[in-house]
Scaffold this motif. Sequence first.
Motif, short mmCIF file in Angstrom:
data_model
loop_
_atom_site.label_atom_id
_atom_site.label_comp_id
_atom_site.label_asym_id
_atom_site.label_seq_id
_atom_site.Cartn_x
_atom_site.Cartn_y
_atom_site.Cartn_z
N GLY A 51 0.83 -1.19 0.00
CA GLY A 51 0.00 0.00 0.00
C GLY A 51 0.87 1.24 0.00
N PHE A 52 0.21 2.40 0.04
CA PHE A 52 0.96 3.65 -0.01
C PHE A 52 0.17 4.78 0.61
CE2 PHE A 52 -1.78 3.89 -3.67
CZ PHE A 52 -2.16 5.22 -3.72
N PHE A 53 0.90 5.80 1.04
CA PHE A 53 0.37 7.12 1.35
C PHE A 53 1.12 8.09 0.44
CE2 PHE A 53 -0.43 6.76 6.29
CZ PHE A 53 -1.37 5.78 6.08
N MET A 54 0.44 9.05 -0.14
CA MET A 54 1.08 10.21 -0.78
C MET A 54 0.76 11.36 0.15
SD MET A 54 2.84 11.55 -3.33
CE MET A 54 2.71 10.68 -4.86
N VAL A 55 1.83 11.98 0.70
CA VAL A 55 1.64 13.00 1.72
C VAL A 55 2.30 14.32 1.33
CG1 VAL A 55 1.49 11.30 3.59
CG2 VAL A 55 3.71 12.32 3.03
N ASN A 56 1.78 15.38 1.90
CA ASN A 56 2.44 16.69 1.85
C ASN A 56 3.33 16.79 3.07
OD1 ASN A 56 1.48 18.20 -0.42
ND2 ASN A 56 -0.52 18.31 0.58
N ALA A 57 4.57 17.17 2.86
CA ALA A 57 5.50 17.38 3.96
C ALA A 57 6.46 18.49 3.55
CB ALA A 57 6.28 16.10 4.27
N ALA A 58 6.91 19.25 4.51
CA ALA A 58 7.79 20.39 4.23
C ALA A 58 9.17 19.95 3.77
CB ALA A 58 7.91 21.28 5.46
N SER A 59 9.57 18.71 4.13
CA SER A 59 10.91 18.24 3.81
C SER A 59 10.94 16.72 3.86
CB SER A 59 11.92 18.78 4.83
OG SER A 59 11.61 18.25 6.12
N MET A 60 12.03 16.14 3.35
CA MET A 60 12.22 14.70 3.46
C MET A 60 12.22 14.28 4.93
SD MET A 60 12.74 11.64 2.25
CE MET A 60 13.35 11.59 0.57
N GLU A 61 12.84 15.09 5.78
CA GLU A 61 12.90 14.77 7.20
C GLU A 61 11.50 14.67 7.80
OE1 GLU A 61 14.79 17.15 5.66
OE2 GLU A 61 16.66 16.01 5.72
N GLU A 62 10.63 15.61 7.43
CA GLU A 62 9.26 15.57 7.95
C GLU A 62 8.53 14.33 7.44
OE1 GLU A 62 5.11 18.01 7.51
OE2 GLU A 62 6.94 19.20 7.67
N ALA A 63 8.73 13.98 6.16
CA ALA A 63 8.10 12.78 5.60
C ALA A 63 8.61 11.52 6.30
CB ALA A 63 8.37 12.71 4.09
N VAL A 64 9.90 11.49 6.59
CA VAL A 64 10.47 10.35 7.32
C VAL A 64 9.87 10.25 8.72
CG1 VAL A 64 12.61 9.46 8.36
CG2 VAL A 64 12.60 10.20 5.96
#
Length: 131
Positions: free
Chosen positions: A81-94
């Motif tokens: 599965g997956f999520f496509m997310v909005n994040a300010a940076s790679m660090e926030e996505a991690v």
Amino acid sequence: MKHDHQNAYLLLFRGTDWHRGLSIDEVRDVMSRWEAWYGGVVEAGNMIAASPLENEGKLVSGKNKEVADGPFAESKETVGGFFMVNAASMEEAVELAKACPALPYGLTVEVRPAADVCPSSRVASAAHGTT
């Protein structure tokens, strides 16, 4: 769905058998925490899209466009599965990925930034002197 590619990250959930060996109550607990995690990402306004995936599918490959049953990856590498997310940076996505409740049970989360342009297209454009 339109979104800003600069802030879009794909969280790919790898591993379709993370629940094996757990009791039904343990699976229910993890899934309850998963639903709460998902709800929190939605409530925070970070969710662009999300979906679980079925375990079966088709694999299309090669010049002859051969079609085979798939996926062929080991179950620990299969995308579930997956999520496509909005994040300010790679660090926030991690950090969002680190909150996944199934991580302790063998599921992995691959975090990838979305691209405005296909990387192969950039290579082709550079080779022709266009951008």
